[in-house]
Design a protein around this motif. Structure first.
Motif, PDB file in Angstrom:
ATOM      1  N   LEU A  45      68.594  -3.967  -4.160  1.00 11.29           N
ATOM      2  CA  LEU A  45      67.847  -2.622  -5.126  1.00 11.29           C
ATOM      3  C   LEU A  45      66.734  -2.156  -4.872  1.00 11.29           C
ATOM      4  O   LEU A  45      67.231  -0.806  -4.925  1.00 11.29           O
ATOM      5  CB  LEU A  45      68.183  -3.220  -6.837  1.00 11.29           C
ATOM      6  CG  LEU A  45      69.389  -3.901  -7.595  1.00 11.29           C
ATOM      7  CD1 LEU A  45      68.974  -4.720  -8.464  1.00 11.29           C
ATOM      8  CD2 LEU A  45      70.367  -2.741  -7.644  1.00 11.29           C
ATOM      9  N   ALA A  82      67.761   0.419  -1.254  1.00  7.76           N
ATOM     10  CA  ALA A  82      68.453   1.012  -1.197  1.00  7.76           C
ATOM     11  C   ALA A  82      68.485   2.394  -0.389  1.00  7.76           C
ATOM     12  O   ALA A  82      66.922   2.957  -0.622  1.00  7.76           O
ATOM     13  CB  ALA A  82      68.791   1.956  -2.844  1.00  7.76           C
ATOM     14  N   GLN A 102      78.072   9.160  -7.697  1.00  7.96           N
ATOM     15  CA  GLN A 102      76.355   8.597  -8.681  1.00  7.96           C
ATOM     16  C   GLN A 102      76.188   9.666  -9.648  1.00  7.96           C
ATOM     17  O   GLN A 102      75.264  10.017 -10.293  1.00  7.96           O
ATOM     18  CB  GLN A 102      75.808   8.531  -7.112  1.00  7.96           C
ATOM     19  CG  GLN A 102      74.435   7.947  -8.035  1.00  7.96           C
ATOM     20  CD  GLN A 102      73.923   7.156  -6.909  1.00  7.96           C
ATOM     21  OE1 GLN A 102      73.844   6.768  -5.530  1.00  7.96           O
ATOM     22  NE2 GLN A 102      71.926   7.822  -6.940  1.00  7.96           N
ATOM     23  N   ILE A 121      63.895   0.812 -10.420  1.00  9.12           N
ATOM     24  CA  ILE A 121      65.508   0.496  -9.859  1.00  9.12           C
ATOM     25  C   ILE A 121      66.209   1.757 -10.515  1.00  9.12           C
ATOM     26  O   ILE A 121      66.579   2.803 -10.035  1.00  9.12           O
ATOM     27  CB  ILE A 121      66.713  -0.544 -10.080  1.00  9.12           C
ATOM     28  CG1 ILE A 121      64.939  -1.440  -9.675  1.00  9.12           C
ATOM     29  CG2 ILE A 121      67.712  -0.482  -9.305  1.00  9.12           C
ATOM     30  CD1 ILE A 121      65.499  -1.731  -8.236  1.00  9.12           C
ATOM     31  N   ASP A 122      65.962   1.860 -12.122  1.00 12.23           N
ATOM     32  CA  ASP A 122      66.950   3.373 -12.527  1.00 12.23           C
ATOM     33  C   ASP A 122      65.650   3.731 -12.364  1.00 12.23           C
ATOM     34  O   ASP A 122      66.705   5.149 -12.533  1.00 12.23           O
ATOM     35  CB  ASP A 122      66.273   2.626 -14.165  1.00 12.23           C
ATOM     36  CG  ASP A 122      67.475   3.838 -15.608  1.00 12.23           C
ATOM     37  OD1 ASP A 122      68.412   3.326 -15.392  1.00 12.23           O
ATOM     38  OD2 ASP A 122      66.277   4.143 -15.621  1.00 12.23           O
ATOM     39  N   ASN A 155      64.995   4.860  -9.631  1.00  9.17           N
ATOM     40  CA  ASN A 155      64.601   5.191  -7.758  1.00  9.17           C
ATOM     41  C   ASN A 155      66.062   6.630  -7.917  1.00  9.17           C
ATOM     42  O   ASN A 155      67.506   6.008  -8.308  1.00  9.17           O
ATOM     43  CB  ASN A 155      64.887   4.426  -6.936  1.00  9.17           C
ATOM     44  CG  ASN A 155      64.650   4.176  -5.687  1.00  9.17           C
ATOM     45  OD1 ASN A 155      64.893   5.725  -5.089  1.00  9.17           O
ATOM     46  ND2 ASN A 155      65.174   3.810  -5.131  1.00  9.17           N
ATOM     47  N   SER A 178      69.397   4.497  -5.735  1.00  4.37           N
ATOM     48  CA  SER A 178      70.125   3.448  -7.074  1.00  4.37           C
ATOM     49  C   SER A 178      71.314   4.184  -7.611  1.00  4.37           C
ATOM     50  O   SER A 178      71.287   4.956  -7.584  1.00  4.37           O
ATOM     51  CB  SER A 178      68.651   2.790  -7.701  1.00  4.37           C
ATOM     52  OG  SER A 178      67.587   2.481  -7.309  1.00  4.37           O
ATOM     53  N   THR A 179      72.477   3.504  -7.159  1.00  2.00           N
ATOM     54  CA  THR A 179      73.584   3.574  -7.371  1.00  2.00           C
ATOM     55  C   THR A 179      73.487   3.065  -8.806  1.00  2.00           C
ATOM     56  O   THR A 179      72.819   2.424  -9.011  1.00  2.00           O
ATOM     57  CB  THR A 179      75.018   2.744  -6.080  1.00  2.00           C
ATOM     58  OG1 THR A 179      74.801   1.413  -6.828  1.00  2.00           O
ATOM     59  CG2 THR A 179      74.229   3.831  -4.913  1.00  2.00           C
ATOM     60  N   GLN A 214      74.194  -0.604  -9.111  1.00  2.00           N
ATOM     61  CA  GLN A 214      72.214  -1.689  -8.984  1.00  2.00           C
ATOM     62  C   GLN A 214      71.940  -1.397 -10.068  1.00  2.00           C
ATOM     63  O   GLN A 214      70.939  -1.781 -10.830  1.00  2.00           O
ATOM     64  CB  GLN A 214      71.808  -0.509  -7.489  1.00  2.00           C
ATOM     65  CG  GLN A 214      72.600  -0.860  -6.098  1.00  2.00           C
ATOM     66  CD  GLN A 214      71.772   0.087  -4.933  1.00  2.00           C
ATOM     67  OE1 GLN A 214      71.409   1.562  -5.418  1.00  2.00           O
ATOM     68  NE2 GLN A 214      71.918  -0.542  -3.835  1.00  2.00           N
ATOM     69  N   LYS A 215      71.907  -0.208 -11.037  1.00  2.00           N
ATOM     70  CA  LYS A 215      70.832   0.205 -11.858  1.00  2.00           C
ATOM     71  C   LYS A 215      71.595  -0.721 -13.426  1.00  2.00           C
ATOM     72  O   LYS A 215      71.281  -1.338 -13.362  1.00  2.00           O
ATOM     73  CB  LYS A 215      70.892   1.689 -12.326  1.00  2.00           C
ATOM     74  CG  LYS A 215      70.716   2.635 -11.875  1.00  2.00           C
ATOM     75  CD  LYS A 215      70.529   4.381 -11.634  1.00  2.00           C
ATOM     76  CE  LYS A 215      69.955   4.820 -11.137  1.00  2.00           C
ATOM     77  NZ  LYS A 215      69.804   6.357 -12.020  1.00  2.00           N
TER      78      LYS A 215
END
Length: 556
Positions: free
Chosen positions: A19, A22, A35, A70-71, A73, A76-77, A80-81
């Motif tokens: 994560l 990414a 995405q 992460i959210d 970014n 991030s896929t 990953q989120k």
């Protein structure tokens, strides 16, 4: 920041690393398009942490910040989120924040609908909050996603039986046994279903459950009831005699992970602290390793492990843990200081500098960070910046003689002799003639390469005061320097010869070499070389001391 991969095969940690690094450039056109799909999500919960302990609140806030990074970014896929949201939900789950956990699990499932963990955990949470129908849907979804998991089939069957649908429950108990014949909970569940329609079969299942888990004494009462219903009073009486407390348990590795996030890591931390108090550092290391395994995403645990690794002389592993902690919590002050300290100690001053800056950004008053930053800047010849840090250190603590001397040494290194003289004069005045400052001032006046500033007569005055107060070799050396600067070379030679004999007698070979060099200069009618140009271990160099250590890092 250089990342060092953990040697431990921890699934959660691998997920976290993926994560955090990414990269949009590695995505295919199809994944990039996917995405962009809009997924409807519930607002992320913000639980009240005022009633939790400070350590728990810190653990949760750290995980919240990690999920937010992460959210937010763009690289991030959705998967990953989803993982980040699910991991946050797992922590809420561990601390009985069921409503908040359910929101996170639903969002994680929406973002990553092929992941098994999130509907499985959602089933557990909703079952505990008396939402059995919703829990049933989540459990069915989890069972569909993982055809090889016995535990989820047992939970699904238990929910169906609880809802009065035993005929639907029976096949799932049987599937669990096909996957893992040692699943005692599936035998117990089938025993309860068969009790009303086939007591003999029920008794057989209860006895198999007891064979697999002899400590599940409560199952004896159920076995007794089944035998009695089938007319076998002797066996019923035998089981009744053994009945007691202790239910059949279902092995659920995923739920063990949830428990590890709270109780597990706390117990290991307490065990580690007891080992530290007893100075059993190998045991403390092992306990902290287990705590990290219980919650790989809690940076505080990695920092604690790193400090013990330093204690156990494993600096490479310690640096790895500090850097992994910073991957999770980039502003963690103790991790920043610990990584910087280890890098600097191994001669990697330039790499240490940004870590010290992060530590100071978070805790501006942490003196060891500023001291070591000044040293790293000095060693990498960034003298202007080093001087800025040193000036702050002196202003914060005017009585710190070593920092005053380092500040003067840095100015001398920059050929800013007049400013160096001003700082020395101020120090001698403010600290009422402190011996170290006075000696440095005397040597400066005797040897500085600036004719306007050199003052042999005053140097002799200061050096004579020092020597009369204490006839130490260092004071004799200063006096000889001053006498030579005042043109009194014969006297300088006499003092230097006595000093040489003393140094030889004491076996101070480095001092002998320097004394001999100056003695020859005095005999030729030359003044001493500036001491800051003479490299020898007996003199204090211009660089600051390396201060503190990982245990002395700034606290949160």
């Amino acid at each position: 920041m250089n990342q060092i991969k953990s040697p431990q095969p921890l699934t959660l940690l691998v997920a976290a690393s993926a994560l955090l690094v990414a990269s949009a450039c590695s995505q295919t056109a199809e994944s990039a398009a996917a995405q962009q799909e809009v997924v409807e999500l519930a607002p992320m919960p913000q639980p009240n942490l005022e009633q939790t302990t400070p350590a728990v609140a810190r653990q949760i806030r750290e995980r919240q910040l990690w999920q937010f990074r992460i959210d937010s970014n763009e690289g991030s896929t959705p998967q990953q989120k989803g993982t980040a949201m699910g991991e946050l939900g797992a922590l809420y789950h561990a601390y009985q924040m069921e409503a908040e956990a359910a929101v996170c699990y639903r969002n994680a499932q929406a973002l990553d609908p092929k992941a098994f963990r999130w509907p499985y955990y959602l089933c557990q949470v909703l079952g505990r909050t008396s939402q059995p129908e919703e829990a049933l849907k989540a459990c069915r979804r989890a069972a569909e996603l993982n055809g090889e998991d016995a535990a989820v089939r047992v939970r699904l069957a238990e929910l169906l039986n609880f809802l009065g649908r035993p005929e639907e429950a029976q096949p799932f108990f049987q599937q669990a046994l096909e996957i893992d014949p040692s699943t005692a909970a599936a035998h117990s569940g089938l025993g309860q279903i068969f009790l009303a329609k086939d007591p003999a079969a029920a008794a057989s299942h209860f006895e198999k459950a007891l064979e697999l888990q002899p400590d599940a004494l409560a199952a004896h009462a159920r076995a007794a009831a089944a035998h009695r219903a089938s007319g076998d009073e002797a066996r019923a009486a035998a089981h009744e005699a053994k009945a007691g407390e202790g239910e059949v348990k279902l092995a659920e590795p995923l739920m063990a992970s949830i428990q590890g996030l709270s109780l597990g890591q706390q117990l290991y931390r307490q065990k580690a602290q007891r080992a530290i108090d007893a100075k059993k550092f190998d045991e403390a290391e092992e306990s902290f390793r287990r705590a990290v395994a219980a919650d790989p995403l809690f940076a505080d645990l990695r920092v604690a492990l790193a400090a013990i690794l330093v204690q156990n002389n494993k600096p490479g592993e310690a640096l790895e843990q500090y850097q992994l902690a910073l991957d999770l919590s980039p502003k963690h002050p103790r991790a920043s200081f610990g990584a910087a300290f280890l890098l600097q100690r191994s001669g990697r001053d330039q790499e240490a500098i940004p870590y010290y800056r992060v530590a100071l950004e978070t805790t501006p008053g942490h003196r060891p960070s500023r001291t070591n930053l000044a040293q790293a800047l000095f060693e990498t010849e960034q003298y202007d910046e080093a001087l800025g840090e040193l000036t702050l250190l002196v202003a914060e603590e005017p009585n710190d003689i070593s920092m005053r001397l380092v500040e003067v040494g840095t100015l001398i290194k920059m050929d800013r002799f007049r400013e160096a003289l001003g700082r020395l004069e101020a120090g001698v005045t403010e600290l009422e003639g402190h011996a170290a400052l006075k000696q440095t001032l005397a040597r400066f006046l005797a040897t500085v390469r600036d004719d306007e500033l050199r003052d042999g007569a005053r140097a002799v005055e200061l050096a004579d005061e020092l020597f009369k107060a204490e006839e130490a070799p260092e004071n004799a050396e200063t006096l000889a320097m001053a006498l030579a600067a005042a043109g009194r070379f014969d006297e300088a030679v006499q003092v230097q010869q006595v000093l040489l004999a003393t140094a030889q007698e004491a076996g101070r070979n480095n001092l002998v070499q320097a004394v001999t060099q100056n003695l020859e200069r005095f005999k030729r009618g030359e003044t001493a070389r500036p001491p800051w140009e003479v490299q020898r271990s007996s003199s204090v160099g211009p660089g600051p001391r390396l201060d503190g250590g990982p245990d002395g890092g700034p606290a949160r």
